[in-house]
Scaffold this motif. Structure first.
Motif, PDB file in Angstrom:
ATOM      1  N   GLU A 187      -1.047   6.906  -5.813  1.00 47.24           N
ATOM      2  CA  GLU A 187      -2.477   7.139  -5.599  1.00 47.24           C
ATOM      3  C   GLU A 187      -3.304   6.815  -6.837  1.00 47.24           C
ATOM      4  O   GLU A 187      -4.470   6.440  -6.735  1.00 47.24           O
ATOM      5  N   GLN A 188      -2.720   6.957  -8.018  1.00 43.07           N
ATOM      6  CA  GLN A 188      -3.377   6.588  -9.270  1.00 43.07           C
ATOM      7  C   GLN A 188      -2.602   5.441  -9.911  1.00 43.07           C
ATOM      8  O   GLN A 188      -1.401   5.539 -10.114  1.00 43.07           O
ATOM      9  N   TRP A 213       0.806  -1.226   0.000  1.00 35.57           N
ATOM     10  CA  TRP A 213       0.000   0.000   0.000  1.00 35.57           C
ATOM     11  C   TRP A 213       0.838   1.275   0.000  1.00 35.57           C
ATOM     12  O   TRP A 213       0.618   2.188  -0.792  1.00 35.57           O
ATOM     13  N   TRP A 242      -6.758   4.966 -15.864  1.00 36.53           N
ATOM     14  CA  TRP A 242      -6.204   4.963 -14.510  1.00 36.53           C
ATOM     15  C   TRP A 242      -7.326   4.758 -13.492  1.00 36.53           C
ATOM     16  O   TRP A 242      -8.477   5.089 -13.742  1.00 36.53           O
ATOM     17  N   SER A 243      -6.976   4.193 -12.342  1.00 39.25           N
ATOM     18  CA  SER A 243      -7.936   4.012 -11.249  1.00 39.25           C
ATOM     19  C   SER A 243      -7.284   4.438  -9.940  1.00 39.25           C
ATOM     20  O   SER A 243      -6.052   4.474  -9.829  1.00 39.25           O
ATOM     21  N   SER A 244      -8.110   4.757  -8.971  1.00 42.30           N
ATOM     22  CA  SER A 244      -7.575   5.092  -7.653  1.00 42.30           C
ATOM     23  C   SER A 244      -6.927   3.861  -7.039  1.00 42.30           C
ATOM     24  O   SER A 244      -7.241   2.725  -7.407  1.00 42.30           O
ATOM     25  N   LYS A 245      -6.041   4.091  -6.108  1.00 44.15           N
ATOM     26  CA  LYS A 245      -5.362   2.971  -5.448  1.00 44.15           C
ATOM     27  C   LYS A 245      -6.370   2.053  -4.762  1.00 44.15           C
ATOM     28  O   LYS A 245      -6.256   0.820  -4.851  1.00 44.15           O
ATOM     29  N   ALA A 246      -7.355   2.625  -4.099  1.00 43.96           N
ATOM     30  CA  ALA A 246      -8.350   1.815  -3.381  1.00 43.96           C
ATOM     31  C   ALA A 246      -9.136   0.929  -4.339  1.00 43.96           C
ATOM     32  O   ALA A 246      -9.376  -0.249  -4.058  1.00 43.96           O
ATOM     33  N   PHE A 247      -9.531   1.502  -5.507  1.00 46.79           N
ATOM     34  CA  PHE A 247     -10.308   0.712  -6.459  1.00 46.79           C
ATOM     35  C   PHE A 247      -9.459  -0.397  -7.065  1.00 46.79           C
ATOM     36  O   PHE A 247      -9.934  -1.528  -7.247  1.00 46.79           O
ATOM     37  N   THR A 265      -4.689   0.927 -15.069  1.00 43.85           N
ATOM     38  CA  THR A 265      -5.509  -0.288 -15.107  1.00 43.85           C
ATOM     39  C   THR A 265      -6.006  -0.622 -16.504  1.00 43.85           C
ATOM     40  O   THR A 265      -6.760  -1.576 -16.671  1.00 43.85           O
TER      41      THR A 265
END
Length: 210
Positions: free
Chosen positions: A32-33, A27, A47-52, A36
């Motif tokens: 952060e981005q 993590w 691109w996707s957020s780290k959480a997604f 994907t």
């Protein structure tokens, strides 16, 4: 189907979720981005957020896995599903999910990955494996080439799936080669051939009374 394959289903579900643990471990190192999606040239275009990327994608794959299982289990002709075909259905998503997660994390951490090579090879390999199993499919409503002519005639089903098995295996190998030698339009054309050739073949059999 679920009761009969419960152990395999549990194992494959855990494998699908395994990238979440890896993502949590990495993590603080992940940006952060996270990329994907890649275009045909291997360039990042999504691109996707780290959480997604860490949590969302594996959970989506898990939901899709269970939808496939439930749909297959609801088939009125589920007794016709050979166990090897069922296991293939259960393992495709977990294997694909783990490989894609490893590649995604590798790129996010700054490693160079030639996605324009990896993806055609991976897709072609999966299609070739599926092609090898297609002739083993018996008539059903969820797995295989489900069109009116195959569903109305067992002989048409069997002949169409033998034809499609050879076609998909060969086309899968060709798609793998496009990863090394390029050729997006060859890739696209081969996929169209895989989709429409079995349908046309089945229709011609139907016209002959098969």
């Amino acid at each position: 189907m679920i009761k009969k394959n419960l152990k395999v289903l549990i194992v494959t579900s855990l494998i699908i979720l395994l990238p979440i643990l890896v993502g949590v471990f990495l993590w603080n190192q992940l940006p952060e981005q996270i990329p994907t999606h890649w275009n045909a040239s291997g360039e990042v275009d999504g691109w996707s957020s780290k959480a997604f990327a860490v949590f969302g994608l594996p959970l989506i794959l898990l939901a899709f896995q269970w939808l496939c299982v439930l749909g297959t289990g609801a088939d009125p002709k589920k007794a016709n599903h050979p166990q090897k075909i069922v296991h293939l259905v259960l393992w495709i998503i977990p294997v694909l999910g783990v490989v894609l997660s490893v590649l995604t994390y590798a790129v996010a951490l700054g490693n160079e990955v030639r996605m324009e090579v990896v993806m055609p090879v991976l897709i072609g390999l999966i299609l070739a494996v599926v092609g090898n199993y297609l002739p083993k499919c018996k008539q059903n409503y969820t797995i295989g080439i489900k069109i009116p002519w195959t569903l109305n005639s067992e002989e048409n089903w069997n002949k169409t799936h033998r034809f499609a098995g050879w076609l998909w295996t060969i086309c899968g190998l060709v798609i793998m080669l496009t990863g090394f030698f390029g050729g997006f339009w060859i890739f696209f054309g081969v996929v169209l051939l895989m989709v429409f050739a079995p349908i046309i073949y089945s229709y011609l059999l139907h016209r002959k009374g098969v």
